[in-house]
Design an enzyme around this catalytic site. Structure first.
Site, PDB file in Angstrom:
ATOM      1  N   VAL A 103       0.865  -1.174   0.000  1.00 33.27           N
ATOM      2  CA  VAL A 103       0.000   0.000   0.000  1.00 33.27           C
ATOM      3  C   VAL A 103       0.901   1.223   0.000  1.00 33.27           C
ATOM      4  CG1 VAL A 103      -1.516   1.405   1.480  1.00 33.27           C
ATOM      5  CG2 VAL A 103      -2.074  -0.988   1.032  1.00 33.27           C
ATOM      6  N   CYS A 104       0.460   2.264  -0.681  1.00 32.18           N
ATOM      7  CA  CYS A 104       1.169   3.544  -0.717  1.00 32.18           C
ATOM      8  C   CYS A 104       2.579   3.335  -1.291  1.00 32.18           C
ATOM      9  CB  CYS A 104       1.181   4.153   0.683  1.00 32.18           C
ATOM     10  SG  CYS A 104       1.575   5.911   0.764  1.00 32.18           S
ATOM     11  N   THR A 105       3.570   4.013  -0.739  1.00 30.61           N
ATOM     12  CA  THR A 105       4.926   3.931  -1.279  1.00 30.61           C
ATOM     13  C   THR A 105       5.632   2.629  -0.921  1.00 30.61           C
ATOM     14  OG1 THR A 105       5.756   5.152   0.636  1.00 30.61           O
ATOM     15  CG2 THR A 105       5.242   6.429  -1.338  1.00 30.61           C
TER      16      THR A 105
END
Length: 253
Positions: A131-133
């Site tokens: 998730v995300c970076t």
């Protein structure tokens, strides 16, 4: 007392009853081994959203895995005690999950032991996820080359440095790679993964238990929807991180 364990057991019972009523066998329960990577400075909500949804599976094992057994402090100051270290995790995971962050993520990306752990476990995991970076760490570990993937909007295009195809979407599934966009997308990601590991009906029950029915008070959750001045402010604020992330990606692609 309605504890989390009791509530989750009720979800399982309902799912099994629903499957029985439809004269189809209930899927196997509780056999998954899941490892959620944690490292200093990761974004807390990147982890807690998916963790909440995945706990609804009542898996055989769900570990919070860190490089050492030392407590890990998140970006919001929440301290987490790892349940396992890299050497404790056997290959063949059902889910390998990597959360994101900012400077903490770049430090993890540049840490050889962390990259090696992610690469090693990703080679045999049923699902390789982020998730995300956190997808930047997957990329640095060589796990996104030739795959469609997403990330936080600040870093999404950087995925191309790792040979991935960046996709502007909340959740992206490409074969056994499942990636979520920024922070709150972890909730959608978690439910998506529950659906993949079980079925839609099971995931809907987990969603209902979580009462996940979002109605945000503002419609500014993406650069395309936010007012132009808001987007411009945030792009300026994150510009130094984006530059650091691009530099790190080019060093480890």
């Amino acid at each position: 007392m309605m504890t989390r364990r009791v509530l989750t057991a009720a979800v399982l019972a309902a799912a099994a009853a629903g499957a029985s009523a439809q004269a189809t066998p209930a899927p196997a329960r509780g056999k998954e081994r899941i490892a959620l990577l944690i490292y200093p400075g990761f974004t807390a909500l990147d982890l807690f959203g998916p963790h909440n949804m995945l706990c609804g599976l009542m898996p055989e094992k769900i570990d919070l895995v860190a490089k050492t057994s030392d407590p890990v402090i998140t970006d919001t100051g929440v301290t987490i005690v790892p349940s396992a270290t890299f050497g404790d995790i056997a290959p063949g995971l059902d889910v390998l999950f990597v959360p994101g962050g900012t400077k903490g993520t770049l430090a993890a990306l540049q840490d050889e032991a962390t990259r090696e752990f992610v690469a090693r476990q990703g080679a045999s995991a049923r699902y390789v996820t982020s998730v995300c970076t956190g997808s930047l760490i997957l990329g640095a570990a060589g796990l996104l080359r030739g795959y469609r993937a997403t990330s936080h909007w600040v870093a999404r295009d950087i995925l191309s440095e790792f040979g991935a195809q960046p996709v502007d979407s909340r959740v992206v599934i490409d074969r056994n790679r499942v990636t979520g966009a920024g922070v709150s997308a972890g909730l959608d990601f978690g439910l998506t993964l529950v659906g993949l590991l079980r079925d839609a009906g099971y995931a809907q029950r987990v969603q209902l238990v979580a009462e996940y029915d979002p109605h945000p008070p503002f419609d500014a959750g993406t650069p395309a929807k936010a007012p132009a001045d808001v987007t411009a402010d945030m792009r300026t604020m994150f510009a130094p991180f984006a530059a650091e992330a691009l530099k790190a990606a080019r060093a480890y692609k």
